[in-house]
Each structure stands twice: as C-alpha cells, then as structure tokens.
Design a protein around this motif. Structure first.
Motif, PDB file in Angstrom:
ATOM      1  N   SER A 184       0.670  -1.275  -0.269  1.00 45.49           N
ATOM      2  CA  SER A 184      -0.466  -0.226   0.024  1.00 45.49           C
ATOM      3  C   SER A 184       0.823   1.432   0.058  1.00 45.49           C
ATOM      4  O   SER A 184       0.955   2.456  -0.570  1.00 45.49           O
ATOM      5  N   VAL A 185       1.821   1.463   0.912  1.00 47.34           N
ATOM      6  CA  VAL A 185       2.740   2.400   1.364  1.00 47.34           C
ATOM      7  C   VAL A 185       3.352   3.250  -0.151  1.00 47.34           C
ATOM      8  O   VAL A 185       3.371   3.294  -0.544  1.00 47.34           O
ATOM      9  N   ALA A 198       5.841   7.309  -4.294  1.00 45.08           N
ATOM     10  CA  ALA A 198       5.785   5.593  -4.772  1.00 45.08           C
ATOM     11  C   ALA A 198       7.425   5.237  -4.788  1.00 45.08           C
ATOM     12  O   ALA A 198       7.770   5.930  -5.612  1.00 45.08           O
ATOM     13  N   PHE A 199       7.131   4.022  -4.948  1.00 45.74           N
ATOM     14  CA  PHE A 199       8.329   3.203  -4.829  1.00 45.74           C
ATOM     15  C   PHE A 199       7.737   1.805  -5.193  1.00 45.74           C
ATOM     16  O   PHE A 199       6.972   1.319  -5.432  1.00 45.74           O
ATOM     17  N   ASP A 200       9.284   1.057  -5.487  1.00 44.05           N
ATOM     18  CA  ASP A 200       9.060   0.175  -5.887  1.00 44.05           C
ATOM     19  C   ASP A 200       9.528  -1.136  -4.824  1.00 44.05           C
ATOM     20  O   ASP A 200       9.371  -0.904  -3.845  1.00 44.05           O
ATOM     21  N   PRO A 201       7.904  -2.366  -4.017  1.00 44.40           N
ATOM     22  CA  PRO A 201       7.366  -2.429  -3.493  1.00 44.40           C
ATOM     23  C   PRO A 201       8.742  -3.521  -3.022  1.00 44.40           C
ATOM     24  O   PRO A 201       9.543  -4.395  -1.894  1.00 44.40           O
ATOM     25  N   ILE A 202       9.732  -4.020  -4.235  1.00 38.20           N
ATOM     26  CA  ILE A 202      10.394  -4.958  -4.226  1.00 38.20           C
ATOM     27  C   ILE A 202      12.181  -4.390  -3.526  1.00 38.20           C
ATOM     28  O   ILE A 202      12.747  -4.684  -2.985  1.00 38.20           O
ATOM     29  N   THR A 203      12.405  -3.144  -4.738  1.00 31.83           N
ATOM     30  CA  THR A 203      13.657  -2.817  -4.482  1.00 31.83           C
ATOM     31  C   THR A 203      13.654  -1.577  -3.549  1.00 31.83           C
ATOM     32  O   THR A 203      14.608  -1.599  -2.650  1.00 31.83           O
ATOM     33  N   GLY A 204      12.391  -1.125  -3.041  1.00 36.62           N
ATOM     34  CA  GLY A 204      12.308   0.226  -2.194  1.00 36.62           C
ATOM     35  C   GLY A 204      12.677   1.496  -2.908  1.00 36.62           C
ATOM     36  O   GLY A 204      13.131   2.272  -2.775  1.00 36.62           O
TER      37      GLY A 204
END
Length: 636
Positions: A44-45, A312-318
């Motif tokens: 979500s974040v 917003a960011f990539d949930p895998i890499t951050g």
C-alpha cells in the motif's frame, strides 16, 4: 484527490472493519495477521509514499496493545505519530489506505476527525509522555478506570520533554499509565547520546535474557517485575551484580520496569502488557524492535532504514518510481560541504535528521564538524550559541516546523548575545502530504520579531548558494535561510537587474504596480505578471532576497507605485506582507497593499500544488485578484 487504487488486503485483514473484529480473532490467527499486515503496508505505502520503516517495526507491538487494552475507552497515544499505520489498520481503516497522505484521504498521522481511536494528532516527537501524564491525572481525579498507554520510541526519548514528563509521572503511584518504549535504536538515523548507549547495552548484554516468559516460573506470584525482584533474579542467574541497565534511568525514579521484551514476540508482548495493566500504577514496558522488519530494502538502508519514502516506490527494491529531480536539500548539502572546506570555522548541528536536512554529506566528509544532538531542538540552539561564543560559525539545520520549539533559545541564548549562528530551515511553507503539523508556515512570522535576526528566502538553486554564503559572512547576529521541500526549479529564475540588494525579475518601462515576491513563489509572481501584461496591467516583480528586516530599498521603491502586492508562502499574520505594510506606515508612505499569503489556519494534507491552488497562490489567482483591484481603483 484520493486514489482509486484499492489496497490489497489479506483475508484476515479484510475481515477487520472495526477494532472489535480484531479483538475477536482467534489467537492462532494472529501470526498470519502480522504477516498480512507487513505485506499490506509494503504494497500500500509503495503506491503513496509514507513512513514505511517505523510501521513495519511496530506490527506485533501494536497488535498486543489492542489485544490487552480497550481503545478508545483506554487511551492510546503514539509518539511519534508516524508509527500509527498499524493502529489505523486495526481500527477499521485498512481499506482507505489507497488515499494515504493524499487530499481527502487518510492522514499520515493520527487524526481525530478520522476515528475516535485517534486521540492526539501528534507528529512532533517527545510529547506523548506529557500528554499521558495529563490524561492519567485527569482520569485519577474523575475516578475513571481507564488506562493511558503511551507508545514512545523511534528516537523520541532523546527529547527533553520525555524526561520532564517522567520526572512528574514518577511522583505518582496511582496513575493507570503504561509507557511502552519502542526501542529500535533509531530515529531517522541511529539514535545518539548517552541514553542510546545505555539502551544499547541492554541489547548487547550476552548474559541478559530478554524474554519475560523464560523466567516466568521464577517470578510466579509477583504482580510486577520490579527493580529489586528482577535485579535479584537476574544477578542470581548470571552472576552479574546489578546487570539491569535501565535501573539508573527508570527504576531509580521509582518507576516499575518490565523488559527488555522481544517486541516481535506477540505472546511475550501481550503477557508483559497484561502484567503492566494489572499493576495499577506507572509502568515502563521496554520492547526491542527492528525498524523496517520484514522488508529487505529497509534492512539494507543503513542510513535511515526506509524511515520515510516521500513518493511511490518499487515494493521489491524500495527504489522510487518517480523521476528524481534536484532538491533544495541537495543543493544546500553541496554548498554546506563547499563552505566547510573553505572555512574551518563552519560546523553543523542537526536534531536527529542528518539525512533529511542534508547534513549527512558533511558528516561523511568531516564527521568531527557535525553534531547530531538527537530530537532536542532547544539544546541544539543553545549548544550552537556556545560554539559561536568560542569562535565557530554553527549552521543549525532543522525542518521549519521543528524550529518553532526553540524560539526562546533563539531569542535569549543566540540573538541577545549577538552570536553568528545560521539557521537553515528545510520544508518551509506548505509542504504537502505530511499535513498541518509539518507545514513550515510560521517561521517568518515568529522569527522576524527576534532582534537582530536576518532572514533570507532563496528562490532557486543559485540564490540559495548566494544567500547561504551571505549568511555565513554575518558575524554580529543570527541569520536564517528558509526553503521548501521537493525539487528546485529546473531553471533559475534570472534577474534582469539587481540594485541595492533587490533582484528585479520583471521590469517594464512603465508599471501600474509593484509585486514583491518571496522565495520560491518569485517564479509564480513572474508568471502572474505575464498574465497581467496580457490583460493590459504592467507589473514590476522584485525579489527582496532578504525578507527580514524589510530592506530600506524596498520601502523606498514601493512608495513609487500606486499599488503594491506581496507574495509569500508563510502565514499572512505577521508575515512579510505585514512587515512591509508596517514599514510603509512608519515611513509615512500611504500605498495600498495586497498581501498574498497563507491563512493562519489548519490546512489539510495533500500535494503542494493542490494546496497552493486552494490558498490562491497560483499565477492565475494572483493575476485575477490584482486585475480586479486595479480595475476597481481605476473606476473610483
């Protein structure tokens, strides 16, 4: 606008429409819910940005609080408020996380308008224990059986207010008050100071068994693991006399202490809180947690452990999924290093925020010349005064909103002694998603009244560098630079001429009015002047650069025009426009003035462009109001 993206909820989390639903879950389901919560937070974040690291660290801790206590009857206060995402989800708001930190959506901090479970809309650290002290005393006076639970941590214990509060809390043994210390060893950066070393000793003591359950049989029948009981048991087991490090901090104040507890062991946390609840007086429950737990990018982020990701960011890499642009903070960070290399007297102070304020670059290059004092803005300012007294030029880098805390120290400890201290205020003006507690809209109004204070408002990267150098050249009093968050203009807002310290940005041969524009809104004023020109109204646009005290040259210039307008992103009352109007009155100059500024009110969270539009601080709104005023004046 809120997002239409529906957050992905696991089956257990989707079943929680209110806190009672969570409390009714079987205990066997709780580990699965904790996993769902972490997956939910990351997913979500990642779409909205926000405080991901702190919330991943308080999943089990928050679950335990809401299993043991009955909110809102029992009153839960989070310090700091950015640790409240799990609390929001468990109190029935998980489905609304698609609009987190967006206009009309969930706030990034507790919000009383959202839920009766949100008591304190706090985001400034180190306040919860003072709130809790007052709440618990009021409950005692009324004979209420409710408990107050203060969740303090993420560096907040480095703030002096916590210790002032503890001193008062310890004087009473009848307060139903549970203090949960969320000890993750960090704030934005690793927590600093003697307190941090003391708590770290607990973490690193190989002879200490943090699990309360491991000595349950040894303390059977004792209602609370107090100082004497726990010390005796622990010394007997380890052969280490008085090995319980927090005694000197908590127990010697007369406060009962439980811990350290594994803050990610739900059963241990629940048991510790049950014991604390049953005691009936003030209790410290010390929970060891891991910031960013369960998310690899946070664990690999040694600097901040993904404390807050603004976009917003990539949930895998951050990694951010939005294009990176040069920031105001980045420009300042580069210039601070350059000035420190050129001037051996330049040192920097930050209050637990070396990365967010840009001081980290100098810290890496010259660590001996940077002082991180923890969440202690008042101490930072008076410490800077001491540095200045002994021949240095301190640069105190803080967020504008946090500078409010150190007004007294700025007035009496720095300004009254005419000391050369430069304050650099990041996130000045309307900052957007973090909401009203983080808006830096008060600094001009507050600090322009400080005798001898000089305040600059750079409009772009070039003027930031210039005005910072000018500030450091001042040796007979304090100076202050203020700039917003986010990206600097892609192109500098060039001056067509500079005279007597004023930058002329637009200067037609003849003009109907003067617009004095402050800081980043100078570019907005230039665009407004273009719209006015198309409507047949000619405006001179000037950037005063130094907005306090009001330059004499600007007062003289303003007297040459039939109408003056000011544009700023600070509070209207007491702001730059107010100051110029007063200076004109003092000079006996009768010139009408339109002041475009921020109303002294609580403005909602949302994107900065959206909020500036709401406040009438866009080229279109400014031009329309000026055109209407010139038309009215021409008719009268």
């Amino acid at each position: 606008m809120t997002s239409n993206d529906e957050p992905e909820l696991g089956p257990l989390l989707a079943s929680i429409g209110r806190l009672a639903d969570f409390k009714s879950l079987d205990e066997a389901d709780l580990p699965d819910l904790a996993e769902e919560l972490r997956e939910f937070l990351i997913g979500s974040v990642a779409k909205t940005g926000g405080h991901i690291g702190p919330n991943l660290g308080v999943v089990e801790l928050t679950m335990a609080i809401h299993r043991v206590f009955d909110s809102p009857h029992d009153q839960v206060v989070f310090d700091t408020g950015h640790q409240s995402y799990v609390h929001k989800a468990l109190t029935g708001r998980a489905a609304r996380f698609g609009g987190l930190r967006r206009r009309g959506g969930l706030a990034g901090y507790p919000n009383r308008a959202e839920s009766p479970h949100d008591l304190v809309e706090n985001s400034h650290a180190s306040t919860s224990l003072s709130y809790a002290d007052g709440l618990a005393k009021a409950n005692a006076l009324s004979g209420s059986d409710r408990h107050v639970i203060a969740v303090v941590g993420d560096g907040a214990l480095t703030g002096g207010m916590c210790w002032e509060a503890l001193n008062n809390i310890a004087a009473r043994d009848d307060l139903r008050l549970v203090i949960v210390v969320n000890d993750n060893g960090r704030s934005y950066a690793p927590t600093v100071g003697g307190l941090a070393k003391r708590l770290a000793g607990l973490r690193l003591n190989p002879g200490y068994e943090p699990a309360l359950g491991k000595i349950k049989s040894a303390v059977e029948g004792i209602p609370m693991v107090g100082r004497a009981a726990y010390s005796a048991l622990h010394a007997a087991k380890t052969g280490l006399k008085d090995a319980l490090a927090p005694q000197g901090m908590f127990s010697d104040l007369g406060l009962k202490y439980v811990g350290p507890i594994d803050g990610h062991d739900l059963s241990e946390m629940t048991e510790a809180l049950e014991k604390a609840k049953g005691f009936g007086g003030p209790v410290i429950v010390h929970a060891l947690t891991e910031k960013g737990r369960g998310w690899r990018p946070a664990r690999e982020d040694e600097a901040e452990q993904a404390h807050s990701l603004s976009s917003a960011f990539d949930p895998i890499t951050g990694e951010s999924v939005t294009a990176k642009r040069r920031s105001w903070t980045g420009v300042f960070a580069e210039e601070l290093v350059a000035q420190a290399e050129a001037r051996p007297d330049v040192v920097a102070i930050t209050a637990a925020m070396p990365g967010p304020t840009g001081v980290d670059k100098l810290m890496k290059r010259m660590p001996e010349r940077v002082f991180d004092v923890g969440i202690a803005e008042q101490h930072a300012v008076t410490s800077a005064a001491g540095l200045a007294m002994n021949g240095l030029h301190p640069v105190v880098a803080v967020y504008s909103t946090f500078m409010n805390r150190a007004f007294d120290q700025t007035v009496l400890d720095v300004a009254m002694h005419r000391l050369p201290v430069t304050f650099v205020l990041d996130r000045a003006g309307i900052t957007g998603p973090d909401g009203p507690s983080h808006y830096g809209i008060w600094d001009t109004s507050i600090f322009r009244i400080v005798p001898g204070m000089r305040i600059a408002a750079p409009r772009d990267a070039a003027t930031l560098r210039q005005e910072f150098a000018e500030a450091l050249a001042v040796d007979d009093g304090p100076t202050m630079l203020r700039f917003p968050t986010g990206a600097v203009p892609t192109e500098d807002v060039a001056a067509v001429d500079s005279r007597e310290g004023l930058d002329f940005l637009v200067e037609p041969d003849e003009a109907d009015l003067l617009i004095a524009a402050c800081g980043p809104l100078a570019g907005v004023a230039v665009e407004a002047a273009k719209l006015l020109e198309a409507a047949g109204v000619r405006a001179v646009v000037v950037d005063p650069r130094w907005i306090a005290p009001v330059p004499d040259a600007l007062v003289k210039l303003a007297g040459q025009y039939p109408l003056v307008a000011t544009v700023e992103d600070g509070v209207r009352t007491g702001g730059f426009g107010d100051a110029l109007a007063q200076a004109l009155r003092d000079a006996g100059t009768d010139v009408p003035l339109l002041d475009f500024a921020v109303a002294a009110d609580w403005h909602p969270h949302g994107a900065r462009p959206e909020l500036l539009e709401d406040l009438g601080l866009t080229p279109e709104a400014i031009a329309a109001r000026i055109e209407a005023e010139t038309t009215r004046r021409n008719r009268s």
